[in-house]
Design an enzyme around this catalytic site. Structure first.
Site, PDB file in Angstrom:
ATOM      1  N   ASP A 110       0.827  -1.166   0.068  1.00  0.00           N
ATOM      2  CA  ASP A 110      -0.016   0.076   0.024  1.00  0.00           C
ATOM      3  C   ASP A 110       0.873   1.444   0.079  1.00  0.00           C
ATOM      4  O   ASP A 110       1.917   1.352   0.192  1.00  0.00           O
ATOM      5  CB  ASP A 110      -0.909   0.095   1.111  1.00  0.00           C
ATOM      6  CG  ASP A 110      -1.945  -0.944   1.241  1.00  0.00           C
ATOM      7  OD1 ASP A 110      -1.936  -2.055   0.407  1.00  0.00           O
ATOM      8  OD2 ASP A 110      -2.779  -1.090   2.201  1.00  0.00           O
ATOM      9  N   HIS A 266       3.692  -2.211   3.015  1.00  0.00           N
ATOM     10  CA  HIS A 266       3.880  -0.838   2.378  1.00  0.00           C
ATOM     11  C   HIS A 266       5.099  -0.699   1.408  1.00  0.00           C
ATOM     12  O   HIS A 266       6.070  -1.183   1.984  1.00  0.00           O
ATOM     13  CB  HIS A 266       3.576  -0.154   3.587  1.00  0.00           C
ATOM     14  CG  HIS A 266       2.402  -0.070   4.221  1.00  0.00           C
ATOM     15  ND1 HIS A 266       1.879  -0.784   5.303  1.00  0.00           N
ATOM     16  CD2 HIS A 266       1.072   0.663   4.149  1.00  0.00           C
ATOM     17  CE1 HIS A 266       0.780  -0.731   5.746  1.00  0.00           C
ATOM     18  NE2 HIS A 266       0.235   0.269   5.080  1.00  0.00           N
TER      19      HIS A 266
END
Length: 310
Positions: A110, A266
């Protein structure tokens, strides 16, 4: 008594009469002034008191209205959320793995693209592994290259909102739609892919949205967009930076539990330890005999909340 004494006596009497007269005028003037001052003060105090009464009355009315609106809003929120169903992804019996199962692991990243996205893509290429990137909206040259590279190298690209600004994304359905189409159009413009995958900022179970999640989920469902949460977290989302070893252990502790594991990671610019952890993490997962795959149309949905089908 001579004339001089008489004249002096007359002058003294006149002075005394003058003083008395002046004293009477002073007292009379003071009484008049005090009477007028008292009347004016009473009028002003009356006006002030009436003004305060009106303000207090208006304030009470405002407080009452706000309380009624809050109560009404809470009732509407409760009514709109009643069709949401919480999914306990950690104890989903159907997804719990047996020893004989070949487990599927979906690495998801992400908050990119960033300078770390290219490093992660290089590592994935070294191990011939495909992953899923839930991206935000950026228009710099590097980000444009990363969007295209994700797609060209066989990874799955999904949407993670354009701005990732909770107050903007979740302000209303209209705001959510505006942000959604903005990121969908950007991905299409740079890659030619019309993404139908979404990850809510904060997840579908976030507690910050000003708009009912059921409203947003209903919109995605109507637009044939699948949203994914996660059932395994690397721990790299926290402000306290996890070491690469901690990230690996966080993931490995949970991926062995499920037939389908969607791992939250991430690739933001600050996530250097995620990059550092990735090679060993891939090796450890593959050593377990698990498959590392990109999300596609056949991937089991992992959602924290969903619209109830009851």
């Amino acid at each position: 008594m001579n004339e001089t004494d008489n004249a002096e006596q007359i002058r003294q009497q006149r002075k005394k009469v003058g003083r008395v007269h002046r004293m009477k005028k002073f007292i009379t003037g003071f009484l008049v002034f005090w009477t007028i001052f008292s009347i004016v003060a009473i009028v002003i105090l009356g006006i002030f008191s009436y003004s305060m009464y009106r303000k207090i009355k208006d304030l009470n009315s405002t407080v009452k209205t706000l309380a009624e609106n809050k109560s009404s809003s809470s009732k509407r929120q409760a009514a709109s959320e009643k069709d949401l169903e919480t999914n306990d992804v950690e104890t989903d019996i159907e997804n719990l793995a047996d020893e004989s199962d070949i487990r599927k692991v979906y690495l998801t990243f992400d908050d990119g693209p960033s300078q770390n996205t290219g490093k992660i893509l290089d590592i994935l290429d070294d191990y011939n592994v495909k992953a899923t990137f839930f991206v935000n909206g950026r228009t710099d040259d590097h980000s444009k290259k990363m969007y295209k590279r994700i797609v060209d190298e066989g990874h799955t690209i999904g949407m993670h909102s354009y701005t990732h600004n909770y107050s903007q994304v979740y302000a209303s359905l209209s705001s959510f739609k505006k942000d959604f189409f903005r990121i969908q159009d950007l991905i299409y413009d740079y890659t030619g892919v019309k993404s139908d995958l979404y990850r809510f900022p904060g997840g579908s179970s976030n507690q910050v949205s000003d708009t009912s999640m059921s409203t947003l989920i209903r919109f995605l469902n109507k637009d044939h967009v699948r949203y994914f949460d996660w059932n395994v977290s690397s721990g790299d989302a926290t402000s306290n930076e996890e070491s690469s070893d901690e990230i690996i252990e966080n993931v490995m502790r949970d991926v062995v539990k499920y037939k389908t594991s969607v791992v939250l990671m991430h690739d933001a610019a600050t996530k250097d330890t995620t990059v550092k952890a990735l090679p060993e993490l891939i090796q450890r997962i593959q050593k377990e005999g698990d498959l590392i795959l990109p999300i596609d149309e056949n991937t089991r949905l992992i959602q924290h909340v969903s619209l109830s089908t009851k």
